[in-house]
Write an enzyme that holds these catalytic residues in place. Structure first.
Site, PDB file in Angstrom:
ATOM      1  N   VAL A  65       0.808  -1.228   0.000  1.00 34.43           N
ATOM      2  CA  VAL A  65       0.000   0.000   0.000  1.00 34.43           C
ATOM      3  C   VAL A  65       0.843   1.281   0.000  1.00 34.43           C
ATOM      4  CG1 VAL A  65      -2.094  -0.996   0.988  1.00 34.43           C
ATOM      5  CG2 VAL A  65      -0.335  -0.087   2.525  1.00 34.43           C
ATOM      6  N   TYR A 156       1.969   4.095  17.326  1.00 35.06           N
ATOM      7  CA  TYR A 156       0.827   3.363  16.758  1.00 35.06           C
ATOM      8  C   TYR A 156      -0.491   4.063  17.111  1.00 35.06           C
ATOM      9  CZ  TYR A 156      -2.568  -0.383  15.934  1.00 35.06           C
ATOM     10  OH  TYR A 156      -3.657  -1.108  15.508  1.00 35.06           O
ATOM     11  N   ALA A 158      -0.959   7.148  17.862  1.00 35.44           N
ATOM     12  CA  ALA A 158      -1.049   8.425  17.135  1.00 35.44           C
ATOM     13  C   ALA A 158      -1.496   8.177  15.699  1.00 35.44           C
ATOM     14  CB  ALA A 158       0.296   9.132  17.149  1.00 35.44           C
ATOM     15  N   SER A 159      -0.986   7.101  15.101  1.00 35.03           N
ATOM     16  CA  SER A 159      -1.368   6.814  13.705  1.00 35.03           C
ATOM     17  C   SER A 159      -2.857   6.476  13.621  1.00 35.03           C
ATOM     18  CB  SER A 159      -0.512   5.677  13.122  1.00 35.03           C
ATOM     19  OG  SER A 159      -0.910   4.410  13.622  1.00 35.03           O
ATOM     20  N   LYS A 160      -3.360   5.775  14.604  1.00 35.92           N
ATOM     21  CA  LYS A 160      -4.782   5.390  14.570  1.00 35.92           C
ATOM     22  C   LYS A 160      -5.680   6.571  14.973  1.00 35.92           C
ATOM     23  CE  LYS A 160      -4.290   1.360  12.901  1.00 35.92           C
ATOM     24  NZ  LYS A 160      -4.925   0.983  11.626  1.00 35.92           N
ATOM     25  N   ILE A 189      -8.690  -7.781  19.171  1.00 34.15           N
ATOM     26  CA  ILE A 189      -9.224  -8.761  18.224  1.00 34.15           C
ATOM     27  C   ILE A 189      -8.195  -9.867  18.033  1.00 34.15           C
ATOM     28  CG2 ILE A 189     -10.250  -9.071  15.932  1.00 34.15           C
ATOM     29  CD1 ILE A 189     -11.709  -6.967  17.757  1.00 34.15           C
TER      30      ILE A 189
HETATM   31  N1  LIG Z   1      -6.106  -7.045  15.959  1.00 37.51           N
HETATM   32  C1  LIG Z   1      -6.465  -6.051  16.729  1.00 37.51           C
HETATM   33  O1  LIG Z   1      -6.677  -6.217  17.935  1.00 37.51           O
HETATM   34  C2  LIG Z   1      -6.670  -4.671  16.144  1.00 37.51           C
HETATM   35  C3  LIG Z   1      -7.136  -3.687  17.015  1.00 37.51           C
HETATM   36  C4  LIG Z   1      -7.336  -2.400  16.534  1.00 37.51           C
HETATM   37  C5  LIG Z   1      -7.091  -2.104  15.196  1.00 37.51           C
HETATM   38  N2  LIG Z   1      -6.636  -3.075  14.364  1.00 37.51           N
HETATM   39  C6  LIG Z   1      -6.385  -2.693  12.963  1.00 37.51           C
HETATM   40  O2  LIG Z   1      -7.050  -3.565  12.082  1.00 37.51           O
HETATM   41  C7  LIG Z   1      -6.306  -3.726  10.879  1.00 37.51           C
HETATM   42  C8  LIG Z   1      -6.051  -5.200  10.621  1.00 37.51           C
HETATM   43  O3  LIG Z   1      -5.358  -5.733  11.737  1.00 37.51           O
HETATM   44  P1  LIG Z   1      -5.059  -7.294  11.957  1.00 37.51           P
HETATM   45  O4  LIG Z   1      -5.173  -7.554  13.387  1.00 37.51           O
HETATM   46  O5  LIG Z   1      -5.801  -8.099  10.961  1.00 37.51           O
HETATM   47  O6  LIG Z   1      -3.487  -7.272  11.598  1.00 37.51           O
HETATM   48  P2  LIG Z   1      -2.557  -8.431  11.008  1.00 37.51           P
HETATM   49  O7  LIG Z   1      -3.088  -9.760  11.355  1.00 37.51           O
HETATM   50  O8  LIG Z   1      -1.182  -8.069  11.447  1.00 37.51           O
HETATM   51  O9  LIG Z   1      -2.687  -8.194   9.429  1.00 37.51           O
HETATM   52  C9  LIG Z   1      -2.248  -6.982   8.866  1.00 37.51           C
HETATM   53  C10 LIG Z   1      -2.556  -7.011   7.397  1.00 37.51           C
HETATM   54  O10 LIG Z   1      -2.080  -5.773   6.813  1.00 37.51           O
HETATM   55  C11 LIG Z   1      -1.219  -6.098   5.724  1.00 37.51           C
HETATM   56  N3  LIG Z   1      -0.177  -5.086   5.522  1.00 37.51           N
HETATM   57  C12 LIG Z   1       0.691  -4.599   6.446  1.00 37.51           C
HETATM   58  N4  LIG Z   1       1.531  -3.722   5.855  1.00 37.51           N
HETATM   59  C13 LIG Z   1       1.182  -3.653   4.551  1.00 37.51           C
HETATM   60  C14 LIG Z   1       1.656  -2.928   3.440  1.00 37.51           C
HETATM   61  N5  LIG Z   1       2.698  -2.075   3.546  1.00 37.51           N
HETATM   62  N6  LIG Z   1       1.068  -3.105   2.233  1.00 37.51           N
HETATM   63  C15 LIG Z   1       0.025  -3.971   2.111  1.00 37.51           C
HETATM   64  N7  LIG Z   1      -0.470  -4.691   3.127  1.00 37.51           N
HETATM   65  C16 LIG Z   1       0.088  -4.535   4.329  1.00 37.51           C
HETATM   66  C17 LIG Z   1      -0.608  -7.432   6.108  1.00 37.51           C
HETATM   67  O11 LIG Z   1      -0.031  -8.044   4.983  1.00 37.51           O
HETATM   68  P3  LIG Z   1       1.296  -8.997   5.139  1.00 37.51           P
HETATM   69  O12 LIG Z   1       0.769 -10.353   5.500  1.00 37.51           O
HETATM   70  O13 LIG Z   1       1.927  -8.946   3.790  1.00 37.51           O
HETATM   71  O14 LIG Z   1       2.131  -8.404   6.220  1.00 37.51           O
HETATM   72  C18 LIG Z   1      -1.836  -8.137   6.660  1.00 37.51           C
HETATM   73  O15 LIG Z   1      -2.630  -8.618   5.626  1.00 37.51           O
HETATM   74  C19 LIG Z   1      -5.031  -2.914  11.071  1.00 37.51           C
HETATM   75  O16 LIG Z   1      -5.170  -1.652  10.475  1.00 37.51           O
HETATM   76  C20 LIG Z   1      -4.927  -2.783  12.578  1.00 37.51           C
HETATM   77  O17 LIG Z   1      -4.189  -1.654  12.967  1.00 37.51           O
HETATM   78  C21 LIG Z   1      -6.418  -4.355  14.815  1.00 37.51           C
END
Ligand SMILES: NC(=O)c1ccc[n+]([C@@H]2O[C@H](COP(=O)([O-])OP(=O)(O)OC[C@H]3O[C@@H](n4cnc5c(N)ncnc54)[C@H](OP(=O)(O)O)[C@@H]3O)[C@@H](O)[C@H]2O)c1
Lengths: 248, 78
Positions: A65, A156, A158-160, A189
């Site tokens: 991205v 992190y 701050a970014s969110k 999650i």
């Molecule tokens: N899990 C939680 O508790 C939680 C809580 C609050 C917010 N969130 C937000 O929810 C979203 C998804 O989180 P998740 O828990 O599913 O995280 P995750 O399991 O770590 O998955 C992150 C996803 O983002 C992709 N990604 C990261 N950097 C990228 C880049 N430069 N270009 C393209 N794709 C990229 C990863 O691809 P790769 O496999 O190639 O790395 C992966 O598919 C995130 O924005 C996270 O900040 C999550």
């Protein structure tokens, strides 16, 4: 269940975690999905399986991205193939923790490049298609820590927090074009990202979730289905907490 | 219609001005070509020539003449 029938969606970070589940639910609800992952070929199999299972069209796209040119090519591709874009889900994100005093520039850059700058870029690109059709729904992934803060996560969080702010601003700017912009602020999650904090901390956090369990990617994906669908056609500029009443 | 005629048409139709106002026309030089008018003009040009302009070019697009230069980058000869 067809509430996204024929809607054209673009979802980033579809190969695992929350994004993978959003892709699944969108396919189940009949959307045409352009699903993004970084590793070439990594979504080919699941896209084929989902297409067969739900009879919806899933088209994998591969780019990081942060690569603005590739993101632009992807949007040109969508314009050529589908002629429209109804839903953008900015899900891809990275989380890296560092205590105050140990935060260096590369860490700040890594996190903001993906979590903030790429999101702004994707919104600008989606705007090009959505403004012409005078409709669209943009869904950004913020976080409970972007609203509440969390020790060890200055960058992190701050970014969110930036994601929440840019969601509200773009909702204001794009409402006259009938483009809605909302964010989901997940709590804790159960994905790789959350588990990366370590088992001990996971247990500790669990006791701070009033609903008594971690969230699942499906909990978030269901919120994304709602925000992407016409069921939420009068909802914009909102940061929807999906956190089981968690405390951070 | 030639590319130049198409280019001129995007200005006259989007900004509601006549062809003889085009030479020397600059961004923010008339009330219609404000930032909102600019985005409308960019959309019209993108549609007319089936291109997607980069953000840098949208920002650089500061006059009627500059727009012609920018279009060359997208293989549109006027
Ligand atoms: N899990 C939680 O508790 C939680 C809580 C609050 C917010 N969130 C937000 O929810 C979203 C998804 O989180 P998740 O828990 O599913 O995280 P995750 O399991 O770590 O998955 C992150 C996803 O983002 C992709 N990604 C990261 N950097 C990228 C880049 N430069 N270009 C393209 N794709 C990229 C990863 O691809 P790769 O496999 O190639 O790395 C992966 O598919 C995130 O924005 C996270 O900040 C999550």
């Amino acid at each position: 269940m067809d509430i996204l029938k024929d809607k054209v969606a673009l979802i980033t970070g579809c190969n695992r975690g929350i994004g993978k589940e959003i892709l699944y639910r969108f396919a189940q609800e009949g959307a045409v999905v352009y699903s993004v992952a970084r590793v070439e070929g990594s979504l080919d199999k699941s896209a084929k399986e989902l297409s067969e299972k739900f009879g919806s069209k899933i088209i994998p796209l591969y780019f990081d991205v942060r690569e603005t040119d590739k993101a632009k090519d992807a949007l040109i591709n969508i314009k050529k193939q589908s002629g429209r874009l109804d839903i953008l889900v900015n899900n891809a994100g990275v989380m890296k923790d560092a205590l105050i005093g140990m935060i260096d520039k590369p860490l700040m850059k890594d996190i903001f490049d993906v979590n903030v700058f790429a999101v702004i870029n994707m919104i600008q690109l989606a705007y090009k298609l959505m403004s012409r059709q005078k409709s669209g729904s943009i869904i950004n992934l913020s976080s409970i820590v972007g609203i509440e803060g969390n020790a060890g996560q200055m960058v992190y969080s701050a970014s969110k927090g930036a994601v929440a702010a840019l969601t509200k601003t773009s909702a204001k700017e794009l409402a006259p074009l009938n483009i809605r912009v909302n964010a989901i602020a997940p709590g804790m999650i159960d994905t790789d990202m959350f588990r990366s904090i370590g088992e001990e901390k996971v247990e500790e956090h669990l006791s701070n979730i009033k609903i008594g369990r971690l969230g699942t990617p499906t909990d978030i994906a269901n919120a994304a289905v709602f925000l992407g669908s016409d069921l939420s056609s009068y909802i914009t500029g909102q940061i929807l907490g999906v956190d089981g009443e968690a405390l951070v | 219609m030639t590319n130049l005629e198409k280019y001129n048409k995007t200005f006259t139709e989007t900004l509601g001005i006549s062809e003889d106002e085009l030479q020397g026309l600059e961004y923010q030089g008339i009330s219609q070509w404000d930032s909102v008018g600019h985005m409308g003009l960019v959309s019209a040009i993108e549609d007319e020539f089936d291109i997607m302009m980069d953000t840098d070019d949208i920002i650089d697009f500061s006059s009627y003449e500059k727009g012609k230069e920018i279009l060359k980058k997208y293989d549109v000869e006027l």
